[in-house]
Design an enzyme around this catalytic site. Structure first.
Site, short mmCIF file in Angstrom:
data_model
loop_
_atom_site.label_atom_id
_atom_site.label_comp_id
_atom_site.label_asym_id
_atom_site.label_seq_id
_atom_site.Cartn_x
_atom_site.Cartn_y
_atom_site.Cartn_z
N CYS A 1000 -3.08 -10.00 0.61
CA CYS A 1000 -2.59 -8.85 1.05
C CYS A 1000 -1.19 -9.05 1.54
CB CYS A 1000 -3.36 -8.34 2.18
SG CYS A 1000 -3.57 -9.38 3.45
N MET A 1001 -0.73 -10.36 1.62
CA MET A 1001 0.54 -10.88 2.28
C MET A 1001 1.24 -11.41 1.00
SD MET A 1001 0.92 -9.13 4.98
CE MET A 1001 2.36 -9.80 5.71
#
Length: 1032
Positions: A1000-1001
């Protein structure tokens, strides 16, 4: 008023500034004027009354005289000509003098007398034959004026008798001459005898009849005699009325004569050719009209008067049978013979073009039904009529405008051009300009009026239109000298762009050729144009489009404003109409040429791009919308480089996500998905989402094969993994919704309904799934067939798309296309056999296709229909449902910015190797790492040494997707980051750990390994573990 004490009278002042004397003078002048006007009116009334009385007394005197002569005639010759014989027709007899004087067509007794006289005349001619001696005796020259006067009046009253009593005689008017006892036949045969071309007075008779509007009388007879204009009467021989029309029309149109010119309003063309379906009711006249060359004369006559005299046509026979439409239908049916003659002069073709163009301008647009379209199974055409036009009249016009007529017309116009020795450096001659102008004006109006499918094949394959127009366009472009057209386009302003009209006609015809041309013809044989010429054409079309959309100001100039005020007769040939048409057809052709170039490059891709469209200013204007840049993006996106369009597309997606983001921030959709049942679970849960929910965030929790939820919080990375896994499962050919081409490209399975009961709902779901991936910027590794991607643009597929789907069928169709023998001997019919999972089913390609044999004339249509059936018709339901789901998230305007090849890049990204250097230049570091750290430099060397397969695995490991952003890692959000995964004092246990990630990052947690071998081993193990998100 009370007395105020002042005995003096006050002076009255006129506030109007005039004295009383001046005011009195004006009143006197006005009274005098009115009195003069009154006296003039009285004199006019008196004169009118005198004239009326004089006319009345004259008419009364004539009636009295006629009555006296009629009584004298009855006493001498009998009230039914009982006492008359053939000698009564001589010059010294009173018989004709009295009959012609008192005859009145409304008087039944007079008509009876005339009938008996005609009967007597016909009997004499039948037995003796010499009609000249009957009227003139032995010396015609000495009594010529008397005889001519009597004969021409006798012919006229015969026609007048029929016309005045046509409603009572309507059943006899179109009868053949064998019914010789009928009154109408007797009158008409009398006229036939009197207008025999061998008689010396024929010119005087015809001239006399013409001055008395004989064609108007004949028109009234035909319209009355035709009981039903839709169905002609069946007869074995020519009718007497046809004989009369033939003699009069042939005399005027064929022989040099001394007949005076007639008013165009009462001419043959205006009165008779405007009768609905004239040739259907007078078939023998049509044969004579064609064989004697009357068409040339009357076409020239119409060309001389019709465009300049709009009101020469008579009143419509009926509301649904406008005179101009009936004239056009009859003209088209008769013109083919005149144009097909070998010695047909170009002047005749120019005359025909002038008349038919004028008539087509006045015609409402005729749209064919979907059934008549070559791709009618997949495209629905709307029918719009500004006027009511009878369907049979429409059919007559469309049928008459066939490939043979167009072939003869174009050949007649271009005959001199084709045989002329013209070099590329020569400018066009005046004759060439005139021919090009005529054919372009005619075809432009035709394309805007009649269904294109009925015209294009004939123009493309049976005429030299494309090479001739291209030669003209190329020479004008190279010499930078576009001529100003005249005559038919004389109403256009002088500053009208010279290339507008030729390109508006050339592009749709050439585009139609490209629809049916095969790959070998285009690339190897270089037909219809050489590849060198095609590259030149691309440059010309690109420059033309840029001028139309960008260079020419948005607001019309004064010259354009004047052109918009044209009469309705020039609406289709107005500057604005030609510009709008040119924009569409040039864009369509250039788009199709780009498709050919994507299939096998023959020109650099930059040839399609405009340099001006590469600027940042252009991109910013396009993003704003309602600008010239956004118009180009909408109608001609290929002028803009692909990278610029992707940036615009990305900004449109981001704007849409921002509009939907705040609303969904509080109520996210969360779903639990079993990895081993990913498609079924996703379909059952996500297919129920509304369009608004689909645009918002979707969070997924995976459940492994043991029923345990996988570790990890979905900040976007798990959803990326979900999208990549579900697309692999859903588009797997084993599932039965999609099939694979020989090149391993996917397309909907036509037999999907035999496998899945809810197959259409699945296609809708998969469309929304692909739309969601594109909407979120997630690349998925799903290679689609080009002919299926075209359905996302609502485009049609053609023969050249068939090799990807069915190479064997394509080879068979090429064999058929180039077959040199008689195609009908192959015993093929307009049917196709579908075979899905062992179930054979025969389908007709056309209504009645089982009975329609394939011949050399319709083989192109057959090939076109076969290709259409396989590429469009069979996939129509699956494609339409997939498209509906896709358009829930991706707007039609967005996807139309890209061609099929570019859409595949939007879906899957580039198939080339991953650009490690690009990823490195856009990477961030944390936890003590920096670009020059020895662990970081070692990491990049290891990653660069990986194969493409492991590089894609690594990318999926850190971002959740195996493909990077389309425009490079500069656009990866959030930026790729490498974080140190160990304390400052590193232990052996720290170095033994595997790399982990937070997708997600886009974060890689990398331990500081000691050497490249250790780093390579740990990285390959981590990215190959395929353990979901448990490792992170």
């Amino acid at each position: 008023m009370f007395f105020t004490g002042d005995a003096s009278t006050r002076k009255r002042v006129d506030l109007g500034g005039r004295s009383s004397k001046e005011r009195d003078r004006q009143m006197l002048l006005e009274q005098t004027r009115l009195e003069r006007k009154r006296r003039l009116g009285l004199r006019q009334q008196t004169n009118a009354a005198i004239k009326i009385q004089k006319c009345f007394r004259g008419r009364k005197a004539v009636e009295i005289a006629r009555l006296e002569v009629r009584e004298q005639f009855s006493f001498t010759f009998g009230n039914r000509c009982q006492k008359a014989d053939w000698r009564c027709f001589g010059p010294d007899s009173e018989f004709l003098r009295q009959l012609l004087f008192f005859f009145t067509a409304n008087n039944n007794g007079d008509v009876t007398i005339l009938l008996e006289a005609c009967h007597l005349l016909l009997q004499y001619v039948q037995h003796n034959g010499n009609i000249l001696s009957l009227f003139a005796g032995l010396e015609y020259s000495s009594k010529r004026f008397l005889v001519d006067h009597r004969v021409k009046k006798l012919a006229y009253i015969c026609l007048q008798a029929i016309y005045q009593n046509r409603n009572h005689l309507k059943n006899q008017i179109l009868m053949p001459s064998k019914y010789s006892t009928m009154p109408t036949i007797i009158f008409l045969e009398t006229v036939v005898c009197l207008t025999n071309p061998e008689l010396p007075w024929v010119c005087k008779i015809v001239d006399y009849l013409m001055q008395r509007k004989v064609f108007s009388l004949l028109r009234g007879m035909v319209l009355t005699g035709v009981q039903n204009v839709k169905t002609p009467e069946s007869c074995e021989s020519a009718s007497s009325l046809e004989h009369v029309i033939i003699l009069i029309a042939s005399h005027v149109g064929q022989h040099p004569c001394c007949c005076s010119n007639v008013d165009p309003q009462w001419s043959f063309s205006s009165q008779l050719l405007t009768i609905p379906f004239l040739w259907h009711h007078l078939p023998y006249f049509k044969e004579v009209f064609s064989s004697r060359g009357l068409g040339k004369y009357y076409i020239h006559q119409m060309a001389s008067c019709l465009p300049n005299h709009v009101r020469v046509l008579p009143n419509d026979a009926a509301l649904e049978y406008p005179a101009h439409a009936c004239l056009l239908g009859n003209l088209l049916e008769a013109a083919g013979v005149a144009l097909s003659e070998r010695n047909c002069a170009s002047n005749t073709a120019l005359d025909f073009v002038a008349v038919s163009t004028f008539l087509l301008e006045a015609l409402p647009t005729v749209k064919s039904s979907a059934r008549d379209q070559p791709g009618g199974n997949d495209v629905i055409m709307e029918e719009e009529f500004k006027e009511t036009l009878n369907i049979d009249l429409e059919r007559q016009i469309c049928s008459a405008m066939d490939s043979c007529l167009l072939q003869h017309l174009v050949n007649a116009l271009f005959r001199d051009i084709l045989h002329a020795d013209i070099s590329d450096r020569d400018g066009p001659s005046s004759e060439e300009v005139e021919a090009i102008s005529a054919v372009c004006a005619f075809l432009h109006v035709t394309f805007n009026t009649l269904p294109l499918a009925l015209l294009m094949t004939g123009l493309a394959y049976r005429t030299e239109l494309v090479p001739t127009l291209w030669n003209f366009i190329k020479r004008c472009h190279e010499n930078n000298n576009w001529p100003i057209f005249s005559k038919l386009t004389a109403h256009l302003p002088g500053d009208t762009l010279g290339w507008l009209l030729p390109l508006a006609v050339f592009c749709p015809v050439y585009k139609h050729m490209l629809m049916i041309v095969d790959n070998e013809e285009f690339y190897e044989q270089e037909k219809p144009l050489s590849l060198k010429d095609t590259r030149s054409l691309i440059v010309i079309l690109k420059q033309a489009l840029w001028q139309l959309f960008w260079t020419i100001p948005m607001h019309a100039s004064s010259s354009q404003k004047s052109s918009t005020s044209l009469s309705s007769s020039h609406k289709k040939l107005s500057v604005e109409s030609i510009k709008n048409r040119s924009k569409d057809v040039i864009s369509e052709l250039l788009s199709q040429l780009q498709d050919w170039n994507n299939r096998r490059p023959f020109a650099p891709g930059s040839d399609f791009h405009s340099q001006e469209a590469m600027s940042e200013t252009f991109v910013s204007q396009a993003i704003l919308g309602n600008t010239r840049a956004s118009e180009i993006l909408k109608h001609a996106p290929f002028l803009v480089p692909f990278t610029s369009r992707v940036r615009i597309f990305a900004s449109q997606l981001e704007a849409s996500r921002e509009r939907n983001g705040p609303h969904h921030a509080l109520s996210r959709n969360r779903f639990k998905i079993r990895r081993n049942r990913i498609l079924e679970d996703a379909f059952n849960q996500l297919s129920m989402l509304s369009e608004e929910d689909l645009r918002g965030p979707i969070r997924v929790t995976f459940v492994n094969e043991f029923g345990v939820e996988e570790a990890g919080i979905d900040g976007g990375g798990i959803f990326k993994d979900f999208m990549e896994n579900i697309t692999q499962a859903a588009f797997d050919v084993q599932y039965g919704l999609f099939k694979e081409t020989a090149d391993h490209l996917l397309y909907p399975n036509p037999g999907s309904g035999l496998i899945h009961e809810q197959h259409l709902q699945f296609f809708h779901f998969l469309g929304s799934l692909l739309g969601k991936a594109m909407y979120e910027g997630i690349l998925v590794d799903v290679p689609f067939a080009t002919f299926f991607l075209s359905k996302l643009k609502r485009k049609h597929n053609y023969l050249h798309d068939l090799p990807s789907l069915d190479p064997e069928l394509y080879r068979h169709l090429l064999f058929l296309k180039h077959y040199e023998g008689d195609v009908s001997e192959l015993e093929l019919y307009f049917v196709i056999v579908n075979n899905e999972y062992g179930e054979q089913r025969e389908e007709e390609l056309l209504p009645g296709g089982k009975e329609k044999r394939v011949t050399s004339d319709n083989v192109i249509q057959f090939i076109h229909l076969i290709s259409n059936h396989r590429l469009n018709y069979q996939l129509r339901h699956q494609s339409s449902h997939f498209l509906r789901g896709f358009e829930q998230l991706i707007q039609k305007e967005w996807i139309e910015m890209f061609n099929e090849h570019e859409i595949q890049l939007l879906v899957s990204g580039s198939l080339e190797c991953m650009d490690v250097d690009d990823l490195r230049s856009n990477a961030h570091y944390s936890g003590g790492y920096h670009p020059d750290h020895h662990v970081i430099e070692m990491f990049w060397e290891v990653l660069k040494s990986f194969s493409l397969e492991y590089q894609k695995k690594f990318l999926k490991f850190v971002t959740g997707c195996s493909r990077g952003p389309l425009l490079g890692f500069k656009y990866l959000e959030p930026k790729f980051c490498i974080q140190r995964a160990a304390p400052l004092i590193v232990s052996e246990e720290d170095l033994d750990r595997l790399p982990t990630s937070a997708t997600c990052m886009n974060l890689l947690k990398l331990p500081p390994y000691k050497n490249e071998e250790q780093m390579r081993t740990k990285l390959m193990y981590a990215i190959s573990a395929d353990a979901g998100f448990d490792l992170s």
